[in-house]
Enzyme design. Structure first.
Site, PDB file in Angstrom:
ATOM      1  N   GLU B  52       0.811  -1.217   0.000  1.00  0.00           N
ATOM      2  CA  GLU B  52       0.000   0.000   0.000  1.00  0.00           C
ATOM      3  C   GLU B  52       0.848   1.271   0.000  1.00  0.00           C
ATOM      4  OE1 GLU B  52      -0.602  -2.593   1.952  1.00  0.00           O
ATOM      5  OE2 GLU B  52      -2.716  -3.161   1.749  1.00  0.00           O
ATOM      6  N   PHE B 114     -11.587  -7.596  13.304  1.00  0.00           N
ATOM      7  CA  PHE B 114     -10.493  -8.047  12.441  1.00  0.00           C
ATOM      8  C   PHE B 114     -10.125  -6.935  11.449  1.00  0.00           C
ATOM      9  CE2 PHE B 114      -9.075 -10.188   8.484  1.00  0.00           C
ATOM     10  CZ  PHE B 114      -7.843 -10.607   8.964  1.00  0.00           C
ATOM     11  N   GLN B 115      -8.868  -6.638  11.346  1.00  0.00           N
ATOM     12  CA  GLN B 115      -8.336  -5.577  10.492  1.00  0.00           C
ATOM     13  C   GLN B 115      -8.989  -4.231  10.776  1.00  0.00           C
ATOM     14  OE1 GLN B 115      -8.199  -7.046   6.372  1.00  0.00           O
ATOM     15  NE2 GLN B 115      -6.124  -7.779   6.779  1.00  0.00           N
ATOM     16  N   LYS B 164     -17.614  -0.982   5.675  1.00  0.00           N
ATOM     17  CA  LYS B 164     -18.065  -1.907   4.640  1.00  0.00           C
ATOM     18  C   LYS B 164     -19.582  -1.858   4.459  1.00  0.00           C
ATOM     19  CE  LYS B 164     -17.052  -6.502   2.881  1.00  0.00           C
ATOM     20  NZ  LYS B 164     -16.486  -7.839   3.157  1.00  0.00           N
ATOM     21  N   MET B 480      24.520   8.879   2.285  1.00  0.00           N
ATOM     22  CA  MET B 480      24.406  10.139   3.010  1.00  0.00           C
ATOM     23  C   MET B 480      24.663   9.931   4.499  1.00  0.00           C
ATOM     24  SD  MET B 480      24.036  13.288   2.331  1.00  0.00           S
ATOM     25  CE  MET B 480      22.987  13.889   1.009  1.00  0.00           C
TER      26      MET B 480
END
Lengths: 188, 582
Positions: B52, B114-115, B164, B480
């Site tokens: 993502e 969940f999630q 949802k 760097m």
């Protein structure tokens, strides 16, 4: 200004210049923030304060226009003049914020806070507490044979002063609302 | 005009109505209804990324190379938390993104489902604004408002969290024309008094410099054209931040090069010595200013910015002007012309600048045996500069060298993570750019360490046949970090080398792409041409000098006139035959 004090020149190992250049006079300002009363709006405002390291001395919030779903957040904050200007600009760009007013600089204003004090005691202390409450125009809103709850409105300084006096007389608990403030005069 | 449809269908309809053609995303349980709708239409392309974070960076690359908002779609919980880096990156670089995240159904919010994650809470400080939509009737309106907020004023990322059940439920679709945008209307025009004040300062300035930033790019191509007109008409010198490269062409007469920590000597010295600084759409970032008290001590400062909170945040300015860069430039040009195009004699100032240029601050000691990273970029520039070219970068030394050695003639051609400094940005960004410009050459200038942070996107590049060129300057170091450790931490190289690196050629082949390795300066041109001419994604493993430092450098806490110049300069190697002068 902050508890973190970094010595002069200690920035040489850092990617940032850590020295404090704007250590000027700290001012206290009262800001009135008018916001859409939507979920999370208070979190946006106070999250900005904590995220950017600004101070909150007191905070009050309530919906003031039920039809327009508008809330007024009153924040008392401290900082240098630069920091105060930054706070106003940062708060002002939050999307649901409509207006930001700095009541401390926009002309005369009145500030009031409400406090409740529970004072426990008997005998002379009890009598003295009641006598002082009268002088401060505090009301008794609850009473038992060993205690009073006083209600008082006034400036934060007045409430501080009353609390100081009550402490040796048996002050056991305090609740304060934080400051509510309005500009004086007829204009909104 | 309103129509009944499911929330999921509304998302797709609203995207179409907003003119969106590409969405970068990754499916999951909480966004399945939306993916079902995407499956059943052909107007919007969905690009399946492999992580993502990459969806967000790809959307950023798309946005920055087109000027349109980038759109990403992620699932709840881990999908949303993986998006946080991209949101923060876009916030700091003012990139318009509209991100949709799935959420558990409204009745499950707060149950540690969940999630489930508190996506609104987590993303509140890293978005310009975010919304949790609990009512399908309000969904379309919210999406249209989200596009408005993301793209107006100072652009930025916004997020819409979609439970949802809201996606499944029916509601009324509101088209964009029917939506009330609320009170959010940032000021874009400056007052005539402010414009007059700017012009008056321009007319009197003897040592002026334009200091421009990403705000010019964000204001649109017209702003860049107006900037060019103003700079060329006044004959003033111009420098730019990392974010603003390309607004004024690198081949332009007034161009001094980039300023800042690794900016050019002449640019930083001009900033330090000017009597008028005209800041157009830049924000006095700490990589630019160096030591605050000694920042350009003798100049009047004008600051044009659309965001009031940028004014006086770091540097006190004499003339703050809140407005859109394009509008302000247009008005300044108009008024300056109507007042007779007056300006002071600035030839002494240019003479001084030419002397600074003679320092040739980008000089480095070249080698016949090892590819110097600067040399690799010079060759890349030489071999591609006439092409229809887009450059993205990762973060580190290679990024600064790219900014120093590549020339940008147009806006929206240079995509780099400036504010947040996100390693792993460049590869997915190159994918977003290539999606928007399928026929163009898209090169991601990378370091091997940064590149590994999002290397999974090779899968995306292959799947969508995106011929992105991954030009990796491989020094087997976190360059760097190593440079700072060498210069500031007693040469204690704590965790700054890349051990156990993959064989990049085999890695490319494992994904079905082309791998090229080059270690000899003599082979470099041919290898670069091979990369450019290959019709498909390429991983170019350019083995470069391992201990090269990036100069010039303003060490932190130092002012602009105390720059460290390169080793080559310090050792007097400018005169030696091997030195490549820039």
């Amino acid at each position: 200004m902050s508890a973190l004090r970094i010595q002069q020149g200690s920035s040489s190992h850092s990617a940032y210049d850590l020295r404090d250049y704007h250590a000027e006079v700290i001012e206290k300002h009262t800001l009135a923030v008018l916001v859409d009363n939507e979920a999370g709006v208070l979190a946006r405002v106070i999250g900005l304060f904590s995220g950017r390291g600004y101070n909150i001395e007191s905070l009050t919030v309530a919906e003031v226009d039920h039809e327009g779903h508008r809330s007024r957040i009153t924040v008392v904050t401290t900082g240098t003049r630069d920091v105060i200007e930054q706070i106003k600009a940062q708060v002002g760009r939050i999307v649901p914020v409509h207006e930001v007013h700095d009541l401390t600089v926009e002309g005369p204003s009145i500030e009031r806070e409400l406090a409740l004090f529970k004072v426990e005691g008997t005998g002379n202390n009890r009598i003295e507490a009641l006598r002082l409450a009268e002088i401060f125009r505090a009301n008794v809103v609850d009473s038992t044979l060993e205690s009073f709850v006083f209600e008082m409105t006034g400036t934060s300084e007045k409430i501080d002063a009353f609390a100081e006096l009550m402490r040796p007389l048996g002050l056991v608990e305090t609740a304060r609302t934080g400051v509510a403030a309005l500009a004086r005069g007829s204009k909104a | 005009m309103t129509r009944q449809m499911t929330g999921a269908k509304m998302v797709v309809q609203a995207l179409k109505d907003q003119g969106v053609d590409t969405v970068f995303g990754y499916p999951g349980g909480a966004v399945l209804p939306i993916y079902d709708e995407i499956f059943q239409q052909n107007d919007i392309r969905h690009v399946l990324v492999r992580h993502e974070q990459a969806a967000l960076h790809a959307a950023e690359g798309y946005a920055r190379s087109t000027g349109k908002p980038g759109v990403a779609l992620v699932t709840s919980g881990p999908g949303a938390t993986n998006a946080v880096t991209g949101l923060t990156d876009a916030l700091l670089d003012s990139i318009p993104l509209v991100v949709f995240s799935g959420q558990v159904p409204t009745f499950m919010i707060g149950t540690d489902g969940f999630q489930e994650a508190d996506t609104i809470g987590i993303t509140r400080p890293c978005t310009k604004h975010n919304w949790l939509v609990k009512d399908t009737d309000k969904l379309a309106e919210t999406i249209h408002q989200a596009f408005h907020v993301a793209t107006s004023g100072r652009p930025g990322p916004v997020l819409i969290d979609l439970p949802k059940d809201v996606q499944f439920a029916d509601g009324e679709y509101t088209p964009p024309t029917k939506v009330k945008m609320g009170h959010y209307k940032p000021r874009v025009k400056a007052s005539i008094e402010e414009i007059n004040d700017i012009v008056a300062l321009i007319e009197k300035a003897e040592r002026p410099v334009f200091y421009t930033g990403g705000g010019v790019i964000n204001s649109g191509p017209a702003a860049s054209m107006l900037l060019r007109e103003l700079v060329d008409a006044t004959g003033f010198p111009i420098t730019s931040t990392l974010m603003g490269l390309g607004a004024y062409p690198a081949s332009g007469k007034g161009w001094l090069g980039m300023l800042g920590m690794h900016g050019l000597y002449e640019a930083n010295m001009a900033m330090h010595g000017c009597d008028l600084m005209i800041n157009i759409g830049a924000r006095f970032d700490d990589r630019i200013t160096g030591r605050i008290q000694d920042f350009s001590p003798n100049s009047k400062k004008i600051h044009v910015d659309i965001d009031p909170s940028s004014i006086n945040k770091i540097i006190h300015v004499d003339l703050p002007v809140i407005g859109d860069v394009g509008h302000v430039l247009e008005d300044v040009l108009k008024v300056w012309k109507s007042r007779g195009r007056k300006k002071a004699d600035i030839s002494a100032w240019w003479k001084q600048i030419e002397e600074w240029r003679e320092v040739r601050c980008l000089t480095y000691k070249n080698s016949d045996t090892v590819i110097k990273p600067q040399y690799a970029l010079q060759r890349l520039e030489e071999l591609t500069k006439g092409m229809d070219r887009y450059i993205t970068t990762e973060v580190g030394q290679h990024q600064m060298w790219a900014a120093q050695f590549l020339g940008f003639e147009d806006p929206n051609r240079w995509m780099t993570s400036g504010g947040l400094g996100t390693m792993g940005y460049g590869f997915p960004a190159s994918i977003g750019v290539q999606m928007a410009h399928p026929e163009s050459l898209v090169v991601n200038v990378a370091g091997e360490a940064s590149w590994l942070m999002n290397m999974q996107e090779m899968g995306t590049a292959i799947q969508y046949r995106l011929p992105v060129k991954q030009f990796i300057l491989n020094n087997e170091r976190l360059g760097m970090v190593r440079q700072w450790q060498q210069l500031l931490h007693g040469e204690r190289y704590s965790s700054s080398w890349s051990e156990a690196l993959p064989d990049f050629v085999k890695l490319a082949e494992a994904f079905g792409a082309k791998g090229i390795q080059c270690s000899d300066p003599k082979d470099l041109d041919d290898a670069i041409m091979e990369m450019i001419n290959y019709d498909g994604p390429v991983i170019f493993d350019c083995l470069v000098e391992k201990h090269e430092n990036c100069f010039p450098m303003i060490p932190s806490g130092k002012p602009h006139n105390e720059m460290l110049l390169g080793e080559a300069y310090v050792e007097g190697a400018i005169k030696s035959d091997g030195a490549v002068l820039v």
